[in-house]
Motif scaffolding. Structure first.
Motif, short mmCIF file in Angstrom:
data_model
loop_
_atom_site.label_atom_id
_atom_site.label_comp_id
_atom_site.label_asym_id
_atom_site.label_seq_id
_atom_site.Cartn_x
_atom_site.Cartn_y
_atom_site.Cartn_z
N SER A 4 53.47 70.18 84.88
CA SER A 4 52.02 70.29 85.04
C SER A 4 51.55 70.02 86.46
N PHE A 5 52.19 69.12 87.17
CA PHE A 5 51.77 68.78 88.53
C PHE A 5 52.54 69.54 89.60
N GLN A 6 53.55 70.29 89.21
CA GLN A 6 54.44 70.90 90.20
C GLN A 6 53.72 71.84 91.16
N SER A 7 52.83 72.68 90.66
CA SER A 7 52.16 73.61 91.57
C SER A 7 51.30 72.85 92.58
N GLU A 8 50.73 71.72 92.18
CA GLU A 8 49.96 70.90 93.12
C GLU A 8 50.89 70.22 94.13
N LEU A 9 52.04 69.74 93.66
CA LEU A 9 52.98 69.05 94.55
C LEU A 9 53.55 69.99 95.61
N ILE A 42 46.50 72.85 81.44
CA ILE A 42 45.25 73.25 82.07
C ILE A 42 44.32 72.05 81.98
N TRP A 43 43.73 71.66 83.10
CA TRP A 43 42.76 70.56 83.07
C TRP A 43 41.42 71.12 82.60
N HIS A 44 40.80 70.44 81.67
CA HIS A 44 39.50 70.89 81.13
C HIS A 44 38.42 70.88 82.20
N THR A 45 38.31 69.79 82.93
CA THR A 45 37.31 69.67 84.00
C THR A 45 38.01 69.08 85.24
N PRO A 46 38.73 69.92 85.96
CA PRO A 46 39.50 69.41 87.11
C PRO A 46 38.58 68.86 88.21
N LEU A 47 38.88 67.65 88.64
CA LEU A 47 38.07 67.01 89.67
C LEU A 47 38.41 67.53 91.06
N ASP A 48 39.65 67.89 91.27
CA ASP A 48 40.09 68.31 92.60
C ASP A 48 40.46 69.78 92.65
N GLU A 54 43.15 79.82 86.18
CA GLU A 54 43.74 80.82 87.07
C GLU A 54 45.01 80.30 87.74
N GLN A 55 45.00 79.05 88.17
CA GLN A 55 46.18 78.48 88.83
C GLN A 55 47.34 78.32 87.85
N VAL A 56 47.04 77.87 86.65
CA VAL A 56 48.10 77.69 85.65
C VAL A 56 48.69 79.04 85.25
N MET A 57 47.87 80.04 85.09
CA MET A 57 48.38 81.36 84.74
C MET A 57 49.26 81.93 85.86
N ALA A 58 48.85 81.74 87.11
CA ALA A 58 49.66 82.21 88.24
C ALA A 58 51.00 81.49 88.29
N TYR A 59 50.98 80.18 88.05
CA TYR A 59 52.24 79.41 88.05
C TYR A 59 53.12 79.82 86.87
N ALA A 60 52.51 80.08 85.73
CA ALA A 60 53.27 80.52 84.56
C ALA A 60 54.00 81.83 84.85
#
Length: 70
Positions: A4-9, A42-48, A54-60
């Motif tokens: 879940s955090f990999q794309s951010e890392l 997928i974060w419901h209300t991402p703070l950052d 869209e980001q999760v689908m691209a990473y998937a």
């Protein structure tokens, strides 16, 4: 395996290493080690603005290129 955090890392200069201290790329490494299913959230209300739909689908789609499924 939870990625879940990999794309951010990937935005940080993190170097992952195997047991022999060799640098690795996460997705090919886990595939070569036999992993074929991961979890990404997928974060419901991402703070950052991380892990939006869209980001999760691209990473998937990137994960699927390695025949690993989310």
């Amino acid at each position: 395996m939870d990625l879940s955090f990999q794309s951010e890392l990937e935005n940080y200069p993190i170097v992952y290493k195997d047991a022999n201290n060799n640098p690795i790329e996460v997705l090919p490494y886990i595939k070569n080690k036999g992993c074929n299913l991961v979890r990404i959230k997928i974060w419901h209300t991402p703070l950052d603005n991380q892990n939006t739909l869209e980001q999760v689908m691209a990473y998937a789609l990137r994960i699927k290129q390695y025949e690993v499924y989310a």
